[in-house]
Design a protein around this motif. Structure first.
Motif, PDB file in Angstrom:
ATOM      1  N   VAL A 108       5.398   4.779  -6.596  1.00 31.60           N
ATOM      2  CA  VAL A 108       4.248   4.380  -7.396  1.00 31.60           C
ATOM      3  C   VAL A 108       3.373   3.440  -6.574  1.00 31.60           C
ATOM      4  O   VAL A 108       3.877   2.506  -5.942  1.00 31.60           O
ATOM      5  N   LYS A 150       0.133   0.792  -6.854  1.00 36.09           N
ATOM      6  CA  LYS A 150      -0.575  -0.029  -7.836  1.00 36.09           C
ATOM      7  C   LYS A 150      -1.628  -0.896  -7.146  1.00 36.09           C
ATOM      8  O   LYS A 150      -1.472  -1.257  -5.982  1.00 36.09           O
ATOM      9  N   ILE A 163      -1.028   1.079 -12.131  1.00 34.70           N
ATOM     10  CA  ILE A 163      -0.773   2.306 -11.374  1.00 34.70           C
ATOM     11  C   ILE A 163      -2.064   3.086 -11.153  1.00 34.70           C
ATOM     12  O   ILE A 163      -2.849   3.279 -12.083  1.00 34.70           O
ATOM     13  N   LEU A 174       1.100   8.199  -8.326  1.00 35.20           N
ATOM     14  CA  LEU A 174       2.553   8.285  -8.246  1.00 35.20           C
ATOM     15  C   LEU A 174       2.955   9.690  -7.825  1.00 35.20           C
ATOM     16  O   LEU A 174       2.255  10.660  -8.095  1.00 35.20           O
TER      17      LEU A 174
END
Length: 119
Positions: free
Chosen positions: A28, A30, A35, A38
């Motif tokens: 993931v 961020k 986020i 992913l």
């Protein structure tokens, strides 16, 4: 594009962190704790990216390899299938779009901490 190139591209963006909050197989990315991308670390068969709802529909209608976000809010997320025609340039453009959307949604103080003050 392979997983290493994808990872490197995402990490070039200001303020990006990588985590595996859903288990060791899901990578993931961020910004500001939110986020924007992913993917599965092992297969790199698809990438989930945040997308403007109207643009998301446009992409899904135009490209077979862009589908509603798998396990995500289908209005705001697309799943891009890797190895099915998507070019590196398209993927990078859509990563940029996702990153920008998430960055713009953050509080001003967080945005400035990530990107620096805007004049």
């Amino acid at each position: 594009m392979n997983i290493e190139d994808f990872r490197d591209y995402c990490l070039l963006k200001p303020g990006v962190t990588e985590e595996t909050p859903f288990g060791p197989e899901t990578l993931v990315f961020k910004v500001g704790g939110k986020i924007f991308a992913l993917t599965d670390i092992d297969t790199f068969g698809s990438v989930n990216l945040k997308c403007d709802p109207e643009f998301a529909i446009e992409l899904r209608e135009k490209y077979d390899y862009v589908q509603p976000g798998y396990h995500m809010n289908k209005k705001h997320w697309n799943t891009v299938l890797i190895g099915t025609g998507v070019t590196d340039e398209q993927l990078q453009e859509w990563v940029d779009h996702s990153y920008s959307l998430v960055l713009a949604s953050l509080p001003r103080t967080v945005r400035e901490a990530v990107a620096g003050p805007q004049e």
